[in-house]
Write an enzyme that holds these catalytic residues in place. Structure first.
Site, PDB file in Angstrom:
ATOM      1  N   GLY A 118      12.641  16.699  -3.038  1.00 52.01           N
ATOM      2  CA  GLY A 118      12.851  18.699  -3.069  1.00 52.01           C
ATOM      3  C   GLY A 118      14.091  19.027  -3.609  1.00 52.01           C
ATOM      4  O   GLY A 118      13.692  19.855  -5.433  1.00 52.01           O
ATOM      5  N   GLY A 138      13.160  20.812   2.935  1.00 56.89           N
ATOM      6  CA  GLY A 138      13.856  19.395   2.648  1.00 56.89           C
ATOM      7  C   GLY A 138      14.796  19.512   1.580  1.00 56.89           C
ATOM      8  O   GLY A 138      14.010  20.129   0.101  1.00 56.89           O
ATOM      9  N   ASP A 195       7.220   0.410  -0.060  1.00 55.24           N
ATOM     10  CA  ASP A 195       7.330   1.627   1.166  1.00 55.24           C
ATOM     11  C   ASP A 195       6.811   1.010   2.660  1.00 55.24           C
ATOM     12  O   ASP A 195       7.037   1.745   2.915  1.00 55.24           O
ATOM     13  CB  ASP A 195       6.722   3.093   0.664  1.00 55.24           C
ATOM     14  N   HIS A 238      35.501   4.368 -25.881  1.00 55.93           N
ATOM     15  CA  HIS A 238      35.806   5.637 -26.212  1.00 55.93           C
ATOM     16  C   HIS A 238      35.035   6.448 -26.723  1.00 55.93           C
ATOM     17  O   HIS A 238      34.876   5.739 -27.756  1.00 55.93           O
ATOM     18  CB  HIS A 238      37.499   5.548 -25.424  1.00 55.93           C
ATOM     19  N   SER A 266       3.424   4.302   0.537  1.00 52.09           N
ATOM     20  CA  SER A 266       3.179   6.027   1.229  1.00 52.09           C
ATOM     21  C   SER A 266       3.368   7.050   0.702  1.00 52.09           C
ATOM     22  O   SER A 266       2.243   6.549  -0.003  1.00 52.09           O
ATOM     23  CB  SER A 266       5.175   5.274   1.489  1.00 52.09           C
ATOM     24  N   THR A 320       0.662  -2.004   0.563  1.00 45.28           N
ATOM     25  CA  THR A 320      -0.035   0.394  -0.146  1.00 45.28           C
ATOM     26  C   THR A 320       0.583   0.992  -0.178  1.00 45.28           C
ATOM     27  O   THR A 320       0.098   2.361   0.145  1.00 45.28           O
ATOM     28  CB  THR A 320      -0.838  -0.098   1.616  1.00 45.28           C
ATOM     29  N   LEU A 324      12.286   2.779  -2.532  1.00 48.41           N
ATOM     30  CA  LEU A 324      12.300   3.336  -3.618  1.00 48.41           C
ATOM     31  C   LEU A 324      11.713   2.064  -5.336  1.00 48.41           C
ATOM     32  O   LEU A 324      11.461   1.137  -4.768  1.00 48.41           O
ATOM     33  CB  LEU A 324      13.873   2.594  -4.104  1.00 48.41           C
ATOM     34  N   GLY A 364      10.300  14.449   3.512  1.00 52.14           N
ATOM     35  CA  GLY A 364      10.092  12.644   3.858  1.00 52.14           C
ATOM     36  C   GLY A 364       8.702  11.962   3.564  1.00 52.14           C
ATOM     37  O   GLY A 364       7.811  12.756   3.049  1.00 52.14           O
TER      38      GLY A 364
HETATM   39  C1  LIG Z   1       7.930  12.808  -7.016  1.00 51.83           C
HETATM   40  C2  LIG Z   1       8.459  11.490  -6.399  1.00 51.83           C
HETATM   41  C3  LIG Z   1       9.750  11.162  -7.202  1.00 51.83           C
HETATM   42  C4  LIG Z   1      10.199   9.798  -7.113  1.00 51.83           C
HETATM   43  N1  LIG Z   1      10.967   9.050  -8.006  1.00 51.83           N
HETATM   44  C5  LIG Z   1      11.600   8.103  -7.789  1.00 51.83           C
HETATM   45  C6  LIG Z   1      12.532   7.156  -8.747  1.00 51.83           C
HETATM   46  O1  LIG Z   1      12.894   8.523  -9.503  1.00 51.83           O
HETATM   47  N2  LIG Z   1      12.693   5.970  -8.128  1.00 51.83           N
HETATM   48  C7  LIG Z   1      12.444   5.534  -7.333  1.00 51.83           C
HETATM   49  O2  LIG Z   1      12.819   4.484  -6.794  1.00 51.83           O
HETATM   50  N3  LIG Z   1      11.947   6.070  -6.397  1.00 51.83           N
HETATM   51  C8  LIG Z   1      11.250   7.433  -7.178  1.00 51.83           C
HETATM   52  N4  LIG Z   1       9.821   7.593  -5.969  1.00 51.83           N
HETATM   53  C9  LIG Z   1       9.752   6.760  -4.737  1.00 51.83           C
HETATM   54  C10 LIG Z   1       8.437   5.742  -5.177  1.00 51.83           C
HETATM   55  O3  LIG Z   1       7.335   6.661  -5.653  1.00 51.83           O
HETATM   56  C11 LIG Z   1       7.907   4.610  -4.134  1.00 51.83           C
HETATM   57  O4  LIG Z   1       9.087   4.401  -3.757  1.00 51.83           O
HETATM   58  C12 LIG Z   1       7.061   3.535  -5.021  1.00 51.83           C
HETATM   59  O5  LIG Z   1       5.881   4.179  -5.632  1.00 51.83           O
HETATM   60  C13 LIG Z   1       6.907   2.314  -3.744  1.00 51.83           C
HETATM   61  O6  LIG Z   1       6.060   1.107  -4.177  1.00 51.83           O
HETATM   62  P1  LIG Z   1       4.894   0.593  -3.993  1.00 51.83           P
HETATM   63  O7  LIG Z   1       4.322  -0.387  -4.562  1.00 51.83           O
HETATM   64  O8  LIG Z   1       5.473   0.272  -2.215  1.00 51.83           O
HETATM   65  O9  LIG Z   1       4.019   2.084  -3.916  1.00 51.83           O
HETATM   66  P2  LIG Z   1       2.991   2.927  -4.232  1.00 51.83           P
HETATM   67  O10 LIG Z   1       3.749   3.405  -5.367  1.00 51.83           O
HETATM   68  O11 LIG Z   1       3.115   4.143  -3.234  1.00 51.83           O
HETATM   69  O12 LIG Z   1       1.915   2.445  -4.568  1.00 51.83           O
HETATM   70  C14 LIG Z   1       1.119   1.821  -3.886  1.00 51.83           C
HETATM   71  C15 LIG Z   1      -0.663   1.787  -4.048  1.00 51.83           C
HETATM   72  O13 LIG Z   1      -1.425   1.123  -3.459  1.00 51.83           O
HETATM   73  C16 LIG Z   1      -2.624   1.844  -2.828  1.00 51.83           C
HETATM   74  N5  LIG Z   1      -3.342   1.447  -1.837  1.00 51.83           N
HETATM   75  C17 LIG Z   1      -2.734   2.083  -0.306  1.00 51.83           C
HETATM   76  N6  LIG Z   1      -4.045   1.577   0.345  1.00 51.83           N
HETATM   77  C18 LIG Z   1      -4.911   1.412  -0.335  1.00 51.83           C
HETATM   78  C19 LIG Z   1      -5.638   0.298  -0.514  1.00 51.83           C
HETATM   79  N7  LIG Z   1      -6.300   0.032   1.351  1.00 51.83           N
HETATM   80  N8  LIG Z   1      -6.907  -0.610  -1.396  1.00 51.83           N
HETATM   81  C20 LIG Z   1      -6.470  -0.071  -2.679  1.00 51.83           C
HETATM   82  N9  LIG Z   1      -5.387   0.271  -2.792  1.00 51.83           N
HETATM   83  C21 LIG Z   1      -4.790   0.671  -1.938  1.00 51.83           C
HETATM   84  C22 LIG Z   1      -2.202   3.265  -3.681  1.00 51.83           C
HETATM   85  O14 LIG Z   1      -3.585   3.923  -4.468  1.00 51.83           O
HETATM   86  C23 LIG Z   1      -0.805   3.023  -4.391  1.00 51.83           C
HETATM   87  O15 LIG Z   1      -1.289   3.420  -5.807  1.00 51.83           O
HETATM   88  C24 LIG Z   1       9.746   8.887  -5.871  1.00 51.83           C
HETATM   89  C25 LIG Z   1       8.709   9.106  -5.303  1.00 51.83           C
HETATM   90  C26 LIG Z   1       8.179  10.572  -5.093  1.00 51.83           C
HETATM   91  C27 LIG Z   1       6.603  10.869  -4.816  1.00 51.83           C
END
Ligand SMILES: Cc1cc2nc3c(=O)[nH]c(=O)nc-3n(C[C@H](O)[C@H](O)[C@H](O)COP(=O)(O)OP(=O)(O)OC[C@H]3O[C@@H](n4cnc5c(N)ncnc54)[C@H](O)[C@@H]3O)c2cc1C
Length: 466
Positions: free
Chosen positions: A185, A180, A312, A444, A145, A143, A319, A271
């Site tokens: 940031g 940040g 996350d 190169h 962050s 789910t 990441l 964060g």
């Molecule tokens: C601006 C920004 C830039 C970033 N750039 C990078 C980058 O360049 N490279 C990198 O590696 N990381 C980057 N990140 C971090 C990266 O986006 C996260 O680490 C990654 O998305 C985490 O993946 P995840 O699958 O754990 O969760 P998420 O991608 O957060 O997905 C979780 C999903 O769960 C869904 N959800 C939550 N609760 C429920 C529920 N109860 N029922 C149904 N659905 C639910 C949410 O709607 C969401 O779609 C960036 C983050 C931000 C904010």
């Protein structure tokens, strides 16, 4: 309908887990509360931020470096609504791609909010208010962050914004105050600094990207300063106020005095926090820890044996590629395989220009561990390739064990660092010595020659072009 696995959340952790589960023959469903798949990364994170970084970099180069390349332009203007529209198109193409992959792998997609009924049942609340209960042998919680904040900096999403709103602004801020100076940031601050905003970074730590090797933060600051940014390091923000017309940010300086900054937008990028709101963990026998994370063991299994968690929402780097590795790991664990993740070798990247990319130990970590190490570094400005492209800012820094020469950490700031770090990860995964890399032919002229030269420098100071 009884599934083998239900994945909650369709970010890079969740959708990759679902695909690997399906590949391994498990009957798989995925639940996503948003209308589009792909989570934070595809919708409001990695992909849209990179789209804006690329657009803003084109503008910056057109304004500042094209003339020297012999390209004359007249009447150069930023069309921010068009930049945002293009970004939306990029996001759309990516999320549509995930929907296609779900279909291709015969994964059932439930669009709605998932909450536990018990350790084998999930209630999915749809947008039309109806409920559907689905059951499974195993769950994978993915789910993700949400942006975090402090009470002193209340987000109103209008003037005091998070990264999500910063990706959809319709006007170029005159003065953007970024709280940040970490990865998000630094990236989004760069976007707006490149297209004409005055950007001020207020950071509690004493440098940019403070969790990375200190040399990287120092070099990045020099590069971002060239965009006209100001830095207030070791400053603690005490209040952020939306005045209607703009924002007022107050912070305590290290000398005890208070500073006041006035701007038109304030981006809070301090964060992200794990997200389990409304998931009803208790019904499944689970609870989040004091930092909001779901606790897992080395198999990414929660204390309820058929429920796993990834990405996350658990410990470790926030990441996308870390979440993806964990998705594959759990799927393979579920079918009795013995997968492995080398957390020490998950690379970290900042997509500023120059880019910053890192893997392994930082010099500060090696010092804290009292490890005997040696350093080899090589500046971009000594590379023919960098001079040809005018991307001369940056360096490669290699940290190797003083006695065995094994590479312990590699840190790059410079053009294409994000792609170059892959060589470093491969080298370290195979436990290469600095001399191993120094003896491998690098094409190169390429930026990757800086990796070879830095490894030569670490090997008895043998860099050729220095
Ligand atoms: C601006 C920004 C830039 C970033 N750039 C990078 C980058 O360049 N490279 C990198 O590696 N990381 C980057 N990140 C971090 C990266 O986006 C996260 O680490 C990654 O998305 C985490 O993946 P995840 O699958 O754990 O969760 P998420 O991608 O957060 O997905 C979780 C999903 O769960 C869904 N959800 C939550 N609760 C429920 C529920 N109860 N029922 C149904 N659905 C639910 C949410 O709607 C969401 O779609 C960036 C983050 C931000 C904010």
């Amino acid at each position: 309908m009884q599934y083998d696995v239900i994945v909650i959340g369709s970010g890079p952790g969740g959708y990759v887990a679902a695909i690997r589960c399906a590949q391994l023959g498990l009957k798989t469903a995925i639940v996503e509360k948003y209308k589009t798949l792909g989570g934070t990364c595809l919708n409001v994170g990695c992909i849209p931020s990179k789209a804006l970084l690329d657009s803003s970099e084109h503008f910056y180069n057109a304004a500042h470096t094209f003339a020297e390349h012999g390209i004359k332009l007249a009447d150069l203007q930023v069309d921010l609504p068009q930049m945002i529209k293009r970004k939306a198109g990029v996001v759309d193409a990516n999320v549509t791609g995930i929907a296609f992959l779900m279909k291709k792998n015969k994964i059932t997609v439930y669009q709605g909010f998932g909450s536990f009924v018990d350790a084998n049942t999930l209630n999915v609340k749809k947008d039309d208010g109806s409920d559907e209960k689905i059951t499974t042998k195993n769950f994978i919680i993915a789910t993700g962050s949400k942006p975090s904040s402090f009470p002193s900096m209340p987000i109103d999403k209008k003037r005091v914004i998070t990264s999500t709103e910063a990706l959809t602004l319709q006007e170029v801020p005159k003065h953007l105050i970024v709280i940040g100076a970490g990865v998000i940031g630094a990236e989004l601050g760069s976007v707006y600094a490149r297209i004409g905003s005055k950007v001020s970074f207020v950071e509690f730590a004493d440098s940019m990207i403070p969790t990375m090797d200190k040399t990287m933060g120092k070099e990045l600051q020099k590069a971002v300063k060239k965009l006209g940014a100001d830095f207030y390091f070791s400053h603690k923000v005490t209040s952020v106020e939306n005045t209607g017309e703009g924002v007022v940010v107050k912070a305590d300086a290290p000398n005890g005095q208070q500073i006041t900054l006035e701007g038109d937008y304030c981006l809070v990028s301090v964060g992200r926090r794990p997200y389990t709101d409304g998931l009803n963990l208790e019904a499944a026998g689970l609870a989040a820890d004091s930092r909001g994370r779901i606790e897992v063991n080395d198999h990414l299994q929660t204390k309820v044996p058929n429920i796993y968690a990834i990405g996350d929402v658990i410990r470790g780097a926030m990441l996308a590629h870390k979440a993806e590795e964990e998705g594959v790991f759990v799927a393979e664990t579920l079918v009795g395989q013995k997968p492995h993740i080398n957390y020490r070798l998950i690379p970290g990247v900042v997509y500023t220009w120059p880019e910053v990319a890192s893997v392994g130990f930082t010099e500060e970590e090696l010092k804290a561990e009292n490890r005997a190490y040696k350093v080899g570094s090589f500046p971009y400005k000594a590379l023919g390739r960098a001079r040809a492209s005018m991307d001369v800012d940056g360096l490669v820094k290699v940290l190797a064990d003083k006695h065995t020469d094994e590479i312990l950490g590699m840190h790059i700031i410079g053009a294409r660092a994000a792609d170059m770090i892959a060589e470093c990860v491969v080298a370290m995964e195979y436990r290469a010595s600095a001399e191993d890399i120094a003896r491998i032919s690098h094409a190169h002229p390429t930026y990757t020659e800086a990796i070879k030269e830095a490894c030569l420098a670490a090997t008895e100071n043998r860099a050729i072009h220095m």
